[in-house]
Every structure is written in C-alpha cells, then in structure tokens.
Write a protein that holds these residues in place. Structure first.
Motif, PDB file in Angstrom:
ATOM      1  N   PHE A   5      11.917  -4.406  12.787  1.00 59.36           N
ATOM      2  CA  PHE A   5      11.585  -4.203  10.957  1.00 59.36           C
ATOM      3  C   PHE A   5      10.385  -3.315  10.851  1.00 59.36           C
ATOM      4  O   PHE A   5       9.246  -3.009  11.326  1.00 59.36           O
ATOM      5  N   LEU A   6      10.500  -1.784  10.007  1.00 59.09           N
ATOM      6  CA  LEU A   6       9.848  -1.091   9.413  1.00 59.09           C
ATOM      7  C   LEU A   6       9.487  -0.860   7.510  1.00 59.09           C
ATOM      8  O   LEU A   6      10.419  -1.861   6.973  1.00 59.09           O
ATOM      9  N   LYS A   7       8.894  -1.343   7.475  1.00 60.76           N
ATOM     10  CA  LYS A   7       7.690  -1.105   7.024  1.00 60.76           C
ATOM     11  C   LYS A   7       6.976   0.158   7.190  1.00 60.76           C
ATOM     12  O   LYS A   7       5.287   0.312   7.518  1.00 60.76           O
ATOM     13  N   ASP A   8       6.652   0.713   6.383  1.00 59.77           N
ATOM     14  CA  ASP A   8       5.405   1.890   5.505  1.00 59.77           C
ATOM     15  C   ASP A   8       5.361   3.055   6.388  1.00 59.77           C
ATOM     16  O   ASP A   8       4.431   3.401   7.081  1.00 59.77           O
ATOM     17  N   GLY A   9       6.271   3.062   7.521  1.00 65.25           N
ATOM     18  CA  GLY A   9       6.457   3.823   8.234  1.00 65.25           C
ATOM     19  C   GLY A   9       6.163   3.456   9.615  1.00 65.25           C
ATOM     20  O   GLY A   9       6.205   4.282  10.413  1.00 65.25           O
ATOM     21  N   THR A  10       5.789   2.209  10.044  1.00 71.41           N
ATOM     22  CA  THR A  10       6.200   1.658  11.289  1.00 71.41           C
ATOM     23  C   THR A  10       6.401   0.471  11.479  1.00 71.41           C
ATOM     24  O   THR A  10       7.089   0.394  10.433  1.00 71.41           O
ATOM     25  N   ILE A  11       6.034  -0.116  12.335  1.00 71.55           N
ATOM     26  CA  ILE A  11       7.511  -1.517  12.856  1.00 71.55           C
ATOM     27  C   ILE A  11       6.184  -2.167  13.357  1.00 71.55           C
ATOM     28  O   ILE A  11       5.048  -1.948  13.885  1.00 71.55           O
ATOM     29  N   CYS A  12       6.662  -3.221  13.163  1.00 69.87           N
ATOM     30  CA  CYS A  12       5.393  -4.383  12.201  1.00 69.87           C
ATOM     31  C   CYS A  12       5.783  -6.014  13.001  1.00 69.87           C
ATOM     32  O   CYS A  12       4.915  -6.026  12.988  1.00 69.87           O
ATOM     33  N   GLU A  13       7.038  -5.420  13.354  1.00 69.17           N
ATOM     34  CA  GLU A  13       7.888  -6.685  14.535  1.00 69.17           C
ATOM     35  C   GLU A  13       9.006  -6.095  14.854  1.00 69.17           C
ATOM     36  O   GLU A  13       9.777  -5.345  14.536  1.00 69.17           O
ATOM     37  N   GLN A  14       9.308  -6.912  15.954  1.00 70.38           N
ATOM     38  CA  GLN A  14      10.929  -6.432  16.976  1.00 70.38           C
ATOM     39  C   GLN A  14      10.077  -8.251  17.176  1.00 70.38           C
ATOM     40  O   GLN A  14       9.305  -8.565  18.146  1.00 70.38           O
ATOM     41  N   GLY A  15      11.863  -7.575  17.844  1.00 70.13           N
ATOM     42  CA  GLY A  15      12.051  -8.947  18.659  1.00 70.13           C
ATOM     43  C   GLY A  15      13.730  -9.700  18.311  1.00 70.13           C
ATOM     44  O   GLY A  15      14.322  -8.645  17.913  1.00 70.13           O
ATOM     45  N   THR A  16      14.062 -10.483  18.933  1.00 68.14           N
ATOM     46  CA  THR A  16      15.540 -11.005  18.797  1.00 68.14           C
ATOM     47  C   THR A  16      15.648 -11.755  17.193  1.00 68.14           C
ATOM     48  O   THR A  16      14.337 -11.871  16.837  1.00 68.14           O
ATOM     49  N   HIS A  17      16.476 -12.101  16.848  1.00 69.50           N
ATOM     50  CA  HIS A  17      16.337 -12.877  15.671  1.00 69.50           C
ATOM     51  C   HIS A  17      16.134 -14.441  15.809  1.00 69.50           C
ATOM     52  O   HIS A  17      15.276 -14.463  14.332  1.00 69.50           O
ATOM     53  N   GLN A  18      16.146 -15.202  16.696  1.00 66.53           N
ATOM     54  CA  GLN A  18      14.760 -16.323  16.825  1.00 66.53           C
ATOM     55  C   GLN A  18      13.983 -16.156  16.682  1.00 66.53           C
ATOM     56  O   GLN A  18      13.039 -17.094  16.088  1.00 66.53           O
ATOM     57  N   GLN A  19      13.400 -14.844  17.312  1.00 71.84           N
ATOM     58  CA  GLN A  19      11.737 -14.425  18.028  1.00 71.84           C
ATOM     59  C   GLN A  19      11.429 -14.328  16.875  1.00 71.84           C
ATOM     60  O   GLN A  19      10.121 -15.396  15.492  1.00 71.84           O
ATOM     61  N   LEU A  20      11.898 -13.742  16.145  1.00 74.28           N
ATOM     62  CA  LEU A  20      11.407 -13.122  14.999  1.00 74.28           C
ATOM     63  C   LEU A  20      11.969 -14.355  13.295  1.00 74.28           C
ATOM     64  O   LEU A  20      10.295 -14.189  12.491  1.00 74.28           O
ATOM     65  N   MET A  21      12.348 -14.772  13.469  1.00 73.22           N
ATOM     66  CA  MET A  21      12.375 -15.936  12.318  1.00 73.22           C
ATOM     67  C   MET A  21      11.007 -17.107  12.984  1.00 73.22           C
ATOM     68  O   MET A  21      10.882 -18.060  11.922  1.00 73.22           O
TER      69      MET A  21
END
Length: 725
Positions: free
Chosen positions: A691-707
């Motif tokens: 998940f990219l926001k303002d040029g930085t990755i603020c979250e990463q993982g699988t769909h289940q992990q991010l949910m």
C-alpha cells in the motif's frame, strides 16, 4: 566604445602624422633606389606602425568583447600597408600619374596627394572586410558556427563526398566559359573599329559559340551531379534528426509539446534541406560567377576595378543588418507556427471532448489568435524584403553610373580602348548581378540558420539518461529489488514523488501495488521500465542495476501494459509484434492474442490480424486496445510483467481470463508480476500487497493480513461499502 575611439585616433594619426612623416624618411634610402622599392618601403613601414597601434587599441578594449567590424582592424592595417605597393607592382602608374615621369610610382604613395590617400582606403576597406568575413567563416566558433554547420551538412554525404571536387571543377570550367562572350564582344568592338577582315570576325563568333555550348553542357552535368548529391543529404539529415529525437529521455517529451517537436523534425528540417538544395546551389554558382568577372576586371582596368570594389562595404553592411532582422523574424515565425500546430493537434485529437463541452468556438478563437500573430510576423518579413530589394537595386544603379563616367574619361584619355571598356562593363554587370544575387540570398540563408539552430540543438543534445549497458545473460530469473529508491521529476526537483522505497518482486509471485491517486504507483512502474533514473537508491534486476542491461534485452525481459496503451496505425499483427527484433510467426502472434483475450474479436474482423488499428488504435474500443497491448507484452514471454491499471476497460470475461493467466497460467512460475489496479478481485489473490501513500509504503502483506490490521488497505476495501451512506 574604447575600441572605436582608438580606431578613429588611428585614422587621424595616419592622416596627420604618417602621411607627411614617412615620405620624408625616404631621404634615408640611397639616391639610386628604384621607385618601386621606395613605395614598398613606405608601405611596409606604414603596416608596421599601424599594426602596433591596432594591437594597442585591441589590448585597451580587451575588457569588452570586440564585436562586428572592430575585429577587422588588424587585416585593415595589413591592407593599408600593402594596397598601394601592390597597385604599384601591377602597374607603374595609373591614369593620374604622369606618363613621362621618371618617378612614376610617386603618385601612388599616399604622402604625395590626398586622392592617393583616399585611394589606399578605397582599396583596403573592401579587402579588410572580405578578409574579416572569410576569417569568421573559416575559424570554428562552437557548434553554432557557420563553418561548422557547413562541415556537418557535408559530413552527411558519406561516400558521396568524393563527388564534390568534380562538381567544383565543372562549376569553375562552366563559369570560365561564360566569360568568353564579354571578352570576344570587346575584341570584336576593337576589330570593327580597326576595320579587320571578315574571317577574323567569323572565327571569333565561331569560337565564342563553341565555348558557350561547352559551358552549357558542363553546367548541365554539374547541376545533375549536385542535385543527386544533395538528395543524399536531404534523406540523411531527416534520418539523423529523427534518430536524435528518439534517443532523448522520457522527460524531454514531457517538457516539449508533441506539436513543437514534430514541427522541428519535419518542417524545420525540410526548410534546411530546401536551403541546401536550392539556396546553397545558387550561392555557389553566383559566387563563382562573381569571382571570375572580378579577375577579368582587374586584368582590363585596375582603376575601374578599384572604383567598383570601393562600393562593396556598403553592399556588405546593409544586407548583414537586414539578415539579422530576417533571422529574428524567422525564429518568431517558426515559434508561432509550432504553437498554432500544437493548438490544432490538441483540438483535432480531442474532438469528442471539444464537442461534448461545446468549445468549438473557443478552439477556433484560440487558433485564430495564433494565426494573427503569424500574420503580423509575415507583414514584417514583407517589409524587410522590400527594404532589402530597394537598397540593393539603388546601390547597383549608382555604381553603374559611376563606372560609365570614369570609364568614359579613361577612353578619352587613351588609358584603355573602347573594346576594353565594353568588356569591362559587361564583366562589371555580371559581377554586380552576382553580388546582388548573393546579397539577396544572404538573408534567406540567415532564415535557414534560424531553423537549423533547433535542428542542431536536437542533434547535439545529450540524453539525460545512462547509455545502454552490455548485460544480456542467457538466463534471467526476474528477481527485482527496489533499494531505498527516492525520485523527483526534473521539473520539480524539490518534491519527492517516491521516498526511500524498498521492496522485492519474486519470480512466480504477483505483487499488487495499491494506493490513492497521486501516490506514485505509475512512477514505480516507469522506474522499473528504466524510463527514469532514481534520484537516490537503485533498482536491481537479478542483482544488477537496470542501466547495466542492454537496451533491447532489458525491454524484452521487462514488459508493461498501461491503462491507455498506445497502438500504432498498422496492422494488429504488427502491433502485437512491435519492437521484436525477430519477426514472430502468425502462430506465435495468435497464441499471445488467445492468452490476452484478443483473438476472439480479431478473428471476427474481415481482415483478421491484417486489420489496420487506425491512428493511435482509434478503430478499436478501449478494452480491445488493452487486450492487444497485453498480447504485445505476453508475446515477449517476459520475466517481469507490469500491469499498470491495464484491466480498467476489460469486460468481465476478459478480466477472468487475465486472472486465470496471472494466478493459474502455465508460465506464472517464470515471471514476476507487478499489478497496479483498482480491481479488488485481482488484488485479493496477490501473493504480496504493497500500500503506497505519499511516495512511501505504509503497509504490506497479504490480503488477509492487511484486512486484519484495519489500516489504510482496509479503508480502501471498505470505501465502496460506505459510499452509499
């Protein structure tokens, strides 16, 4: 200002000091010294004194750039010192020297009479002006120098360059043959006045006819060879300019509008080519047709030739000033023309948008405004042409009147014969006509310079991207690493679009890149294609930086499909095989089209894969263009596949086919996929989500992990549900 004041002081010193002082120094010579030696001693002394003075003036003006004819002071000092001794060497006395004077050369040194002083300047000024002008052409003055441009034009000839000496030889012989008519006209005039025999008259006419016919044949052969040679330059120059534009970095095309670039590559290059094939030809012919009459004029009458040459500074200076005016007007004209082309291209390429917003009148007014600016420039160009024509014509008429008056005086005084005067007048008319043509075409060559400046700017521009590397390994895994990558566009270097971005793309996995608009997702895709270079950090492919890979190899292994893919006005088969060095078989094209879902609608077309896609693919729908672009990427069998919102226009069945291709296709294990999309059905199955926001990755993982985190990604997924509230 200091330089010009110094030049004025030198003129006063030459008149008030050197003119009376140096002749008095002749007493130091032996009494029996030859008169010609005395004149040469005076001339060399004058040269030495004026030369020292000129060096002092130039040294005093060294703080300010020496512009214009101030740089001709040194050749002027040389010409003033050598003018009268050279005249004395050619002829012991001119018409105003006493024929029986034992010291006949006395009338030639400037200390004896003021008119001889004026004569020395009349002979020296044109010589110094011509010397300075030719010197400025021959000395390289950077990439924009006239001499360098000419050398670069001729350098495009390649093997055809060997024709140039033969062309110049034929040109010289042809122009020399044209000199026969004035020569024999004067000879016949003297013969008729002396009542010679008819056989001599017939022989002269026959010989003159043979030389004239031979001259015409040589001119025909020379023209044919010249036009053939220039044709090579025309095609080569167009190819060089277009190739230079293709080499530029991506940001070059973002900073420069397509209409402006197109105008430079097509119309400006065509103007330069036209000047090469026509104006340069005329300049070469009339330059030779001016030099040969000048040689014969010097032979027939030195006095009349000096009078004729005395008018050259005026004929040089006026066209030069008008040429600068024409050049500036040409630059403005081409700028406004390029802008009007851009307005028309934008309106015509976006007609549905123009029509939907009812902005036809607005676009028409905008285009008319640009045309009005072009009209004003054209009026100024017309005025410059009229002024140029009038000044050249009036000065030529005044010169003819002066030549006839002085020539009549010389004939009545017995200095020259009537036939020689007739011959001289004919040569003088040829010389004057050649000078008029040269001066009228000089502003046109200035216009060509206004066009060629941008052309050579493109040819000389160094792309702001690293050159192609040499890596092309036989096997590639497709392992991608972004290591602390930061990026800012050159037009706004203080704003970082990406900041310290670090992630990995693994072969056999689909990595989804999601985030709000403007977060930098498409910039990531562009960096992975090596379209831009990171401001900081580096992008690695199998552990090697992208710029180290060979250009064609890299883009066979890394393929991308965008939201609005660009197709070309060619057949669908050519669009799918676009960029491949080896043409694929029809079976390979059909296999790629089946995988992308394009085979179905292509096979239903009347001409199948030979159907023309239309300009920019306008014969296809948005979804069809995306399917063809996906087939263009898949036929390469890339190790890294980039899908930048490439499914937005696909229908449901095509989207399911793509989902099957990414997650269950037979080649899924051999490539890494970067998926940028708003289709959550494709994102949910991704092996890794960033998940990219303002040029930085603020979250990463699988769909289940991010949910489960219920962070930014969870908000994006839930947004469509909360929207109706």
């Amino acid at each position: 200002l200091a330089g010009w004041l110094g030049a004025a002081l030198l003129l006063l010193a030459d008149w008030a000091l050197l003119r009376p002082a140096l002749p008095a120094a002749l007493s130091l010579l032996p009494l029996g010294a030859p008169p010609l030696l005395r004149v040469w001693v005076l001339g060399l002394c004058r040269w030495a004194v004026l030369g020292l003075g000129v060096r002092g003036v130039l040294r005093a003006a060294v703080d300010a750039p020496i512009r214009g004819w101030l740089g001709a002071l040194e050749p002027l000092a040389v010409a003033l010192g050598l003018a009268l001794p050279a005249l004395a060497s050619l002829r012991q006395q001119v018409s105003w020297g006493a024929g029986g004077d034992a010291d006949g050369t006395r009338a030639l040194h400037w200390g004896s009479r003021p008119d001889a002083f004026v004569l020395s300047y009349a002979a020296a000024l044109p010589a110094a002006a011509l010397w300075h002008k030719l010197g400025s052409l021959c000395v390289p003055s950077g990439s924009g120098g006239t001499w360098n441009k000419l050398r670069r034009f001729l350098g495009l000839l390649g093997p055809e360059r060997g024709r140039l000496p033969l062309i110049l030889a034929l040109l010289t012989l042809s122009c020399l043959g044209e000199m026969a008519i004035p020569f024999f006209t004067g000879y016949l005039t003297d013969s008729m006045l002396q009542d010679t025999t008819a056989s001599a008259f017939t022989w002269s006419i026959t010989f003159m006819a043979v030389i004239t016919v031979a001259s015409g044949l040589m001119e025909l052969v020379c023209d044919a060879m010249y036009q053939s040679t220039m044709g090579c330059i025309v095609s080569q120059l167009h190819a060089e300019v277009f190739q230079a534009v293709l080499r530029q970095e991506t940001e070059f095309f973002q900073k420069n509008q397509a209409g402006v670039i197109t105008s430079r590559v097509t119309s400006d290059t065509a103007t330069v080519c036209e000047s090469l094939s026509s104006e340069l030809s005329i300049l070469m012919w009339y330059l030779m047709r001016g030099l040969w009459p000048l040689v014969f004029m010097l032979w027939k009458s030195l006095t009349l030739t000096v009078v004729n040459l005395a008018a050259l500074p005026l004929l040089f200076l006026l066209p030069k000033k008008l040429g600068k005016w024409n050049k500036s007007l040409e630059v403005q004209d081409r700028q406004f023309l390029a802008e009007s082309n851009q307005v028309a291209m934008e309106a015509l390429s976006a007609m549905p948008t123009v029509r939907s917003f009812a902005s036809e009148e607005g676009e028409d007014q905008k285009f008319r405004k640009k045309l009005e600016e072009i009209r004003m420039i054209n009026q100024k160009q017309a005025m410059a042409y009229v002024v140029d024509f009038m000044t050249t014509r009036v000065s030529g008429l005044l010169l003819n009147v002066g030549i006839l008056y002085i020539g009549g005086k010389l004939v009545t005084g017995g200095a020259i014969s009537s036939g020689s005067l007739v011959t001289f007048v004919l040569y003088q008319k040829q010389f004057t006509s050649a000078v008029e043509v040269l001066l009228s075409y000089y502003p046109r060559m200035q216009k060509a310079v206004g066009s060629s400046a941008e052309i050579f700017e493109y040819l000389d521009r160094t792309p702001r991207c690293p050159p192609s590397g040499f890596l092309s390994p036989l096997s590639l895994e497709g392992h991608v690493q972004f290591q602390d990558v930061s990026f800012a566009y050159s037009n706004n270097p203080d704003v970082l679009v990406l900041q310290a971005l670090t992630f990995t793309l693994q072969p056999g996995e689909v990595t989804a890149l999601v985030g709000p608009n403007g977060s930098g997702k498409s910039t990531v895709a562009a960096l992975l294609q090596n379209l831009y270079q990171p401001t900081e950090g580096q992008v690695l492919l199998d552990g090697k930086p992208l710029p180290q890979y060979e250009h064609h190899y890299l883009h066979r292994q890394v393929a991308a499909v965008g939201q609005e893919p660009q197709l070309f006005g060619r057949s669908l088969r050519e669009n799918i095989a676009y960029g491949l060095t080896q043409e694929p078989t029809l079976e390979e094209v059909e296999t790629a089209a089946r995988s992308s879902g394009a085979h179905g609608f292509i096979s239903e077309l009347p001409q199948g894969y030979d159907t023309d896609a239309g300009e920019c693919g306008n014969q296809l729908s948005g979804g069809q263009r995306q399917a063809v672009a996906l087939a263009r990427a898949l036929i390469r069998k890339p190790r890294v596949l980039i899908l930048d919102d490439a499914t937005s226009a696909l229908d449901g069945s095509s989207r399911l086919r793509l989902q099957q291709l990414l997650y269950h296709g037979p080649e899924r294990h051999s490539r890494a996929v970067l998926l940028i999309t708003q289709q959550l059905s494709l994102v949910e199955q991704a092996h890794h989500i960033l998940f990219l926001k303002d040029g930085t990755i603020c979250e990463q993982g699988t769909h289940q992990q991010l949910m489960e985190k219920k962070g930014c990604y969870w908000d994006m997924v839930q947004a469509p549900v909360r929207a109706p509230e």
